[in-house]
Design a protein around this motif. Structure first.
Motif, PDB file in Angstrom:
ATOM      1  N   VAL A 156      42.028 -15.388 -18.314  1.00  0.00           N
ATOM      2  CA  VAL A 156      40.848 -16.169 -18.671  1.00  0.00           C
ATOM      3  C   VAL A 156      40.703 -17.335 -17.703  1.00  0.00           C
ATOM      4  CG1 VAL A 156      39.760 -17.608 -20.430  1.00  0.00           C
ATOM      5  CG2 VAL A 156      40.991 -15.531 -21.105  1.00  0.00           C
ATOM      6  N   ALA A 157      39.529 -17.454 -17.101  1.00  0.00           N
ATOM      7  CA  ALA A 157      39.195 -18.579 -16.236  1.00  0.00           C
ATOM      8  C   ALA A 157      37.977 -19.284 -16.829  1.00  0.00           C
ATOM      9  CB  ALA A 157      38.902 -18.102 -14.819  1.00  0.00           C
ATOM     10  N   ARG A 158      38.037 -20.596 -16.904  1.00  0.00           N
ATOM     11  CA  ARG A 158      36.977 -21.378 -17.551  1.00  0.00           C
ATOM     12  C   ARG A 158      36.313 -22.315 -16.545  1.00  0.00           C
ATOM     13  NH1 ARG A 158      37.640 -21.471 -23.279  1.00  0.00           N
ATOM     14  NH2 ARG A 158      39.645 -20.606 -23.969  1.00  0.00           N
ATOM     15  N   MET A 170      42.116 -24.961 -16.404  1.00  0.00           N
ATOM     16  CA  MET A 170      43.226 -24.147 -15.895  1.00  0.00           C
ATOM     17  C   MET A 170      43.148 -22.725 -16.452  1.00  0.00           C
ATOM     18  SD  MET A 170      45.156 -25.873 -13.840  1.00  0.00           S
ATOM     19  CE  MET A 170      46.699 -24.944 -13.879  1.00  0.00           C
ATOM     20  N   PRO A 171      43.434 -21.724 -15.621  1.00  0.00           N
ATOM     21  CA  PRO A 171      43.456 -20.350 -16.138  1.00  0.00           C
ATOM     22  C   PRO A 171      44.546 -20.177 -17.183  1.00  0.00           C
ATOM     23  CG  PRO A 171      43.424 -20.391 -13.736  1.00  0.00           C
ATOM     24  CD  PRO A 171      43.704 -21.782 -14.186  1.00  0.00           C
ATOM     25  N   GLU A 172      44.363 -19.181 -18.034  1.00  0.00           N
ATOM     26  CA  GLU A 172      45.354 -18.858 -19.057  1.00  0.00           C
ATOM     27  C   GLU A 172      45.361 -17.351 -19.268  1.00  0.00           C
ATOM     28  OE1 GLU A 172      44.195 -19.809 -23.177  1.00  0.00           O
ATOM     29  OE2 GLU A 172      42.267 -20.429 -22.366  1.00  0.00           O
ATOM     30  N   THR A 173      46.363 -16.869 -19.952  1.00  0.00           N
ATOM     31  CA  THR A 173      46.430 -15.465 -20.323  1.00  0.00           C
ATOM     32  C   THR A 173      46.470 -15.374 -21.839  1.00  0.00           C
ATOM     33  OG1 THR A 173      47.591 -14.835 -18.294  1.00  0.00           O
ATOM     34  CG2 THR A 173      47.734 -13.311 -20.162  1.00  0.00           C
ATOM     35  N   ILE A 174      45.576 -14.583 -22.394  1.00  0.00           N
ATOM     36  CA  ILE A 174      45.579 -14.319 -23.828  1.00  0.00           C
ATOM     37  C   ILE A 174      46.006 -12.873 -24.045  1.00  0.00           C
ATOM     38  CG2 ILE A 174      43.806 -16.055 -24.301  1.00  0.00           C
ATOM     39  CD1 ILE A 174      41.837 -13.632 -24.622  1.00  0.00           C
ATOM     40  N   THR A 175      46.379 -12.555 -25.276  1.00  0.00           N
ATOM     41  CA  THR A 175      46.884 -11.207 -25.565  1.00  0.00           C
ATOM     42  C   THR A 175      46.267 -10.675 -26.845  1.00  0.00           C
ATOM     43  OG1 THR A 175      48.981 -11.897 -24.556  1.00  0.00           O
ATOM     44  CG2 THR A 175      48.975  -9.794 -25.705  1.00  0.00           C
ATOM     45  N   PRO A 176      45.041 -10.135 -26.772  1.00  0.00           N
ATOM     46  CA  PRO A 176      44.469  -9.470 -27.942  1.00  0.00           C
ATOM     47  C   PRO A 176      45.162  -8.133 -28.201  1.00  0.00           C
ATOM     48  CG  PRO A 176      42.844  -9.693 -26.154  1.00  0.00           C
ATOM     49  CD  PRO A 176      44.176 -10.093 -25.616  1.00  0.00           C
ATOM     50  N   GLU A 177      44.769  -7.474 -29.277  1.00  0.00           N
ATOM     51  CA  GLU A 177      45.352  -6.177 -29.629  1.00  0.00           C
ATOM     52  C   GLU A 177      44.255  -5.187 -29.982  1.00  0.00           C
ATOM     53  OE1 GLU A 177      48.209  -6.488 -32.741  1.00  0.00           O
ATOM     54  OE2 GLU A 177      49.583  -7.752 -31.585  1.00  0.00           O
ATOM     55  N   VAL A 178      44.540  -3.928 -29.714  1.00  0.00           N
ATOM     56  CA  VAL A 178      43.717  -2.813 -30.197  1.00  0.00           C
ATOM     57  C   VAL A 178      44.646  -1.860 -30.922  1.00  0.00           C
ATOM     58  CG1 VAL A 178      42.333  -0.814 -29.539  1.00  0.00           C
ATOM     59  CG2 VAL A 178      41.970  -3.003 -28.398  1.00  0.00           C
TER      60      VAL A 178
END
Length: 245
Positions: A18-20, A1-9
Motif C-alpha cells: 500500500v502506497a499513500r 510511508m508504504p506499508e504491507t497489509i494482509t487480507p484473506e480469501v
C-alpha cells in the motif's frame, strides 16, 4: 510511508503493498503486477501513482500459485541479462512456475483476492467509491477481469493484457483504456475482435497502440522498455483516471 497489509480469501492470506499520497487522496487504485509478481518495479510504480494523489493497493496474487517475488525477480533478471544460455533456460522454468496460475480454480481465487483488495480500499482507505484498476501483462489481463467482476470499479487501464471472452466483456461497466505495443502480435491480432466485442456490449473502450513499442514497454527495468511510449501511456493513464474517477 508504504506499508504491507494482509487480507484473506477463504482463510488464505496474501500481501498487499500500500502506497499513500501525502495529502487528500483523489481515489483508490488497484495495481496488478506482471508475471514476475510483486517485485520492486511494481512497488516503484505504486509509489509514482501515490505521488499523483492515489491510494494504491498492489496485491501479490502470484505467491498463491507458488511464484514468490524473489523467484520472479530472479527469472526476470535472467531473461533480461546478457547470458543467452541462461535466458533460454528460463523458458521451461517459467512454464513450470506458471502452470498453477493457468488453472480455473486459481483464476477464481485471484479475482476474489482482487475484490478483497477493493474491499480494503473502500473500508479502510477513505476513498469512497472513487475506485480504479490498472495492471501490466498478467496484471493487465486481471485488470480486465476485475472490471468485469466488480462494478465498483469506475475506470480500468490494462497495459498489454488479454481481454476476457465476450460474455465477460458484457459484464464490464467501467470505461476502459487499453494500451499496447504494436510489436506484440498475439494481442494486436486479437484487438479488432476485442474492440467489436466491447462495442457490442456497449463498453466505453479506447485502445492505444504504440507503433514502435512491443510487449512490456512500460517496464523501465527491462530490455523492452520504450521511454517515449511509456511517457505517453503514463500521461494518458493519469488523465483517464482523473476524468472517470
Amino acid at each position: 510511508m508504504p506499508e504491507t497489509i494482509t487480507p484473506e480469501v477463504d482463510g488464505d492470506p496474501f500481501d498487499v503493498y500500500v502506497a499513500r499520497p501525502a495529502g487528500e487522496p483523489v481515489g483508490g487504485l488497484v495495481l496488478i503486477h506482471e508475471i514476475w509478481g510483486l517485485v520492486d518495479h511494481i512497488k516503484d510504480v505504486a509509489d509514482r501513482y501515490a505521488a499523483e494523489g492515489w491510494v494504491v493497493a498492489a496485491p501479490d496474487i502470484l505467491s498463491h500459485a507458488g511464484v514468490e517475488p524473489a523467484l520472479g525477480a530472479e527469472l526476470f533478471a535472467l531473461r533480461n541479462g546478457d547470458d543467452e544460455e541462461a535466458k533460454a533456460a528460463t523458458q521451461p522454468r517459467m512454464r513450470e512456475m506458471l502452470s498453477a496460475a493457468h488453472a480455473p480454480e486459481y483464476a477464481r481465487w485471484a479475482v476474489a483476492a482482487l475484490r478483497a483488495t477493493v474491499d480494503w480500499l473502500v473500508e479502510e482507505a477513505g476513498v469512497g467509491d472513487r475506485l480504479a484498476v490498472t495492471g501490466f501483462c498478467f496484471g493487465g489481463t486481471y485488470a480486465f477481469a476485475l472490471a468485469a467482476a466488480d462494478d465498483r470499479i469506475r475506470a480500468a487501464v490494462p497495459f498489454y493484457g488479454t481481454a476476457p471472452t465476450p460474455d465477460r466483456i458484457a459484464e464490464i461497466k467501467a470505461p476502459v483504456l487499453a494500451l499496447y505495443g504494436h510489436h506484440d502480435p498475439a494481442l494486436i491480432d486479437a484487438l479488432p475482435e476485442v474492440a467489436r466485442a466491447m462495442a457490442d456490449a456497449g463498453v466505453d473502450f479506447e485502445s492505444v497502440v504504440y507503433p514502435e513499442a512491443g510487449h512490456a514497454f512500460f517496464n523501465d527495468t527491462g530490455l523492452r522498455y520504450d521511454a517515449d511510449a511509456a511517457a505517453d501511456a503514463w500521461r494518458r493513464t493519469l488523465a483517464f483516471l482523473r476524468e472517470h474517477v
